[in-house]
Motif scaffolding. Structure first.
Motif, short mmCIF file in Angstrom:
data_model
loop_
_atom_site.label_atom_id
_atom_site.label_comp_id
_atom_site.label_asym_id
_atom_site.label_seq_id
_atom_site.Cartn_x
_atom_site.Cartn_y
_atom_site.Cartn_z
N GLU A 46 35.83 52.07 42.04
CA GLU A 46 36.67 52.36 40.88
C GLU A 46 37.53 51.15 40.50
O GLU A 46 37.73 50.87 39.31
CB GLU A 46 37.56 53.58 41.18
N THR A 47 38.05 50.43 41.51
CA THR A 47 38.86 49.24 41.22
C THR A 47 38.02 48.19 40.51
O THR A 47 38.47 47.56 39.55
CB THR A 47 39.44 48.67 42.52
N GLU B 238 35.22 48.66 38.64
CA GLU B 238 34.88 49.08 37.27
C GLU B 238 36.08 48.98 36.34
O GLU B 238 35.95 48.60 35.18
CB GLU B 238 34.33 50.52 37.29
N LYS B 239 37.27 49.34 36.86
CA LYS B 239 38.47 49.27 36.03
C LYS B 239 38.79 47.82 35.67
O LYS B 239 39.17 47.51 34.54
CB LYS B 239 39.64 49.93 36.76
N TRP B 240 38.66 46.90 36.66
CA TRP B 240 38.96 45.48 36.40
C TRP B 240 37.94 44.89 35.42
O TRP B 240 38.30 44.18 34.50
CB TRP B 240 38.93 44.71 37.72
N GLY C 256 36.02 46.43 33.17
CA GLY C 256 36.17 46.98 31.82
C GLY C 256 34.92 46.77 30.99
O GLY C 256 33.80 47.09 31.42
#
Length: 683
Positions: free
Chosen positions: A660-661, A663-665, A667
């Motif tokens: 998740e970290t 994919e969030k970074w 973007g």
């Protein structure tokens, strides 16, 4: 009854309007009934979808929320529970909407099935509420009964009494963890035996009476809470087919079965209603057609015959050039057709007089015709002049026609070139499809080559692998070889990505397998050196300009020595031991690639693992990924912080945080390299 055509037409129009209105009313009624049946089916379909979402929500709650500290910290409040109540309410509303319709209220069998669905729904909701309350009571980590249990055993661990046997305390913790993870009742027995063994040891070795009684009191309370926790686990259900979990699945299956039965009954009833409505609508249309046919016959009888008589009279006069005598066509009556016949007779008389006047004028025109012939000769001379002018215009037109043909030929040439381009594009598309199929097949080969992630999880007490190729295939790979005495685990980052990187990864995998098969490997530095020599030889780098290579992290777990030996080629090893975070850098010497003539003297680092230790191995893809608000690299420091903050969590949760970290970074930015992050724990 009707003295004028107007009144007859008004009557006919009114009758036609009434029949048309009856047809429209019939069609509207039929459409409304069909829409009502469709709404009933849609409501049951929506109820089916809601039931599927409820089942998924329940599984997600047991899988994720039961190990989420925020759930316990909030007093048992959860978005999963709120969403579940909302979906249950929507499911009941859909069932009641069907139940309250006029058609279903008359069908006792369907109505009873719907009522049974509502009862089962209440039972499902009550069972799920009971399970969630018991889970909250059981707790997790520092909350609930589990939190009390951990607090008491920590009191004993932190007592700092040299007479307390640490190995027996750790054995109790080990049996406690085995039961929590594996949900097997045999660990309850082994846990109780370990607690009793520790109590006997305290009785024999702790001579201070107050401390001895305090330790035994803590231990008894801990054992009591463990028993409570085990009993709650039994009630909740070890698996999805036991306890309250099994009951929820059973009720869910019953709800699905009843819902399918109700849908079949409703479909059968809908077909019966559709047949009945089609019969009624057909009857309405038949009556309307009969009325319209009768109306058409009356109109033809009352109006068609007089009009045909007038038509025959007019045709006769025209064919005779309005000469000779003609019969009178005056009709009897006071309607518009009678008046029309009188007008026609007057018109005939007037036309005969007009024909006489025309004959006189014709004689006058004949005398004038001579004058017109003289004027015609002048016109002919002017025509000759125009023909010469037209000839000049024609020559110009021929020149324009020739230019037009040249343009058409050029156009055909361009069309042929365009067709050729389309053919080339189709050929390129087919070749691209074959290339994609080949790469997809290569992916399956690479996946078959890599060790099963579950084998890594079975080898260590807790482990995860976050593996994300940039393209279909990857230049990163992970390797596992395990025997009774030792386990070899490697993380390799080959030059390139996509197909070239995948080819390098297969070379690396085959070299590792061959080296371990043909040699007795104890030292990871020895393995790196042999891997370097094998790469140089395989790629013929001393004879060619090939400079491909790889970075590597290799760990060997010597089980009898309770040691992990590490060696790295340009890659690091991270590990957490006793809450302390350690970073060991590998040697700045790649495998293969540049500087192939330089001697490889890799360094072996030895790490004692007589206490639980969490290790991490990774390639450089994760930390080099661009993203965030300013499109910067993620960076090694952020990666270290992420791994340290999550090292105490189970491997599945660590994997989730890492993914998740990332994919969030990332973007909306593109992934720039293959990603490999591995974590494993040695107790």
């Amino acid at each position: 009854m009707f003295s004028s055509i107007k009144s007859k037409l008004i009557f006919s129009i009114i009758l036609l309007a009434l029949t048309s209105l009856s047809i429209l009313i019939g069609i509207f009624w039929y459409d409304r009934q069909i829409n009502s049946l469709t709404d009933l089916r849609m409501s049951l379909n929506n109820a089916q979808l809601k039931l599927q979402k409820i089942d998924k929500l329940q599984r997600d709650f047991f899988s994720y929320e039961s190990i989420n500290p925020r759930f316990y910290d909030s007093g048992g409040k959860s978005k999963f529970l709120t969403d579940n109540n909302f979906l249950i309410k929507e499911f009941e509303e859909n069932i009641k909407k069907v139940q309250n319709t006029e058609l279903i209220s008359k069908e006792k069998e369907i109505d009873s099935e719907l009522e049974a669905l509502l009862i089962q729904t209440k039972k499902y909701q009550n069972t799920f509420d009971s399970a969630s309350k018991l889970i909250y009571k059981k707790g997790f980590e520092d909350f609930g009964i589990t939190g009390k249990m951990r607090t008491l055993i920590h009191y004993i661990e932190n007592a700092q009494n040299p007479t307390l046997p640490l190995d027996k305390i750790l054995m109790i913790r080990r049996h406690e963890k085995d039961f929590i993870i594996r949900k097997n009742t045999k660990y309850i027995t082994t846990h109780a035996q370990a607690v009793e063994l520790l109590k006997n040891t305290i009785q024999q070795q702790v001579y201070n009476k107050d401390k001895r009684e305090l330790y035994i009191k803590w231990l008894d309370q801990y054992a009591y809470h463990f028993g409570e926790m085990a009993e709650l686990e039994l009630i909740i259900g070890y698996t999805n087919i036991t306890g309250l979990k099994g009951k929820l699945n059973q009720i869910s299956e019953q709800l699905n079965t009843k819902l399918d039965t109700t849908r079949e009954q409703l479909n059968k009833k809908s077909e019966q209603e559709s047949d009945r409505m089609r019969v009624i609508l057909g009857s309405i249309l038949l009556v309307a057609l009969l009325v319209n046919a009768l109306l058409a016959g009356l109109v033809i009888q009352k109006m068609g015959r007089p009009i045909r008589r007038l038509s025959r009279l007019i045709n006769t006069l025209v064919n005779n050039n309005f000469e000779g005598e003609s019969k009178s066509v005056v009709l009897r009556g006071n309607d518009e057709l009678s008046q029309l016949s009188k007008d026609v007779q007057f018109l005939i008389n007037s036309l005969k007089q007009y024909m006489l006047d025309i004959q006189e004028k014709a004689d006058d025109l004949l005398s004038k015709n001579t004058e017109l012939e003289q004027q015609q000769e002048k016109i002919i001379s002017q025509r000759d002049l125009l023909e010469q002018t037209n000839k000049s215009v024609l020559e110009k037109n021929n020149a324009l026609e020739f230019q037009k043909k040249e343009i058409d030929n050029h156009k055909k040439t361009l069309q042929n070139q365009l067709q050729e381009i389309h053919s080339i594009n189709k050929l390129i598309g087919r070749k691209q499809s074959k290339i994609i199929d080949s790469i997809t097949y290569a992916k399956r080969i690479q996946e078959a080559m890599l060790p099963d992630i579950r084998s890594i999880e079975r080898t260590f007490s807790d482990a995860f692998v976050f593996f994300k190729p940039r393209d279909v295939v990857s230049g990163d790979l992970y390797f596992l070889h395990s025997t009774k005495e030792k386990t070899i685990l490697a993380a390799i980052d080959c030059t390139g990505h996509g197909v070239p990187g995948a080819l390098m990864s297969m070379i690396a995998f085959n070299l590792l397998s061959a080296i371990i098969t043909n040699n007795t490997i104890e030292d990871p530095a020895q393995l790196l050196d042999l891997l370097h020599k094998g790469t140089v030889k395989t790629l013929k780098q001393k004879k060619t300009n090939n400079r491909d290579g790889m970075d590597a992290t290799i760990c060997i777990h010597h089980k009898d020595k309770k040691e992990v030996w590490f060696a790295g080629a340009k890659n690091k090893l991270l590990y957490v031991q006793k809450s302390m975070f350690h970073i060991i850098k590998g040697d700045n010497l790649p495998i293969g690639g540049l500087m192939i003539d330089r001697e490889r003297n890799y360094t072996t680092h030895k790490i004692k693992v007589d206490t639980p230790t969490q290790f991490y191995m990774f390639s450089d893809g994760y930390q080099d990924q661009f993203g965030g608000e300013q499109n910067l690299k993620f960076g090694s420091r952020n990666l270290y912080d992420l791994l340290y903050k999550t090292n105490h969590l189970p491997s599945a949760i660590q994997h989730k945080h890492v993914e998740e970290t990332f994919e969030k970074w990332k973007g909306n930015y593109n992934q720039i390299d293959d990603i490999l992050v591995m974590g494993f724990k040695i107790e």
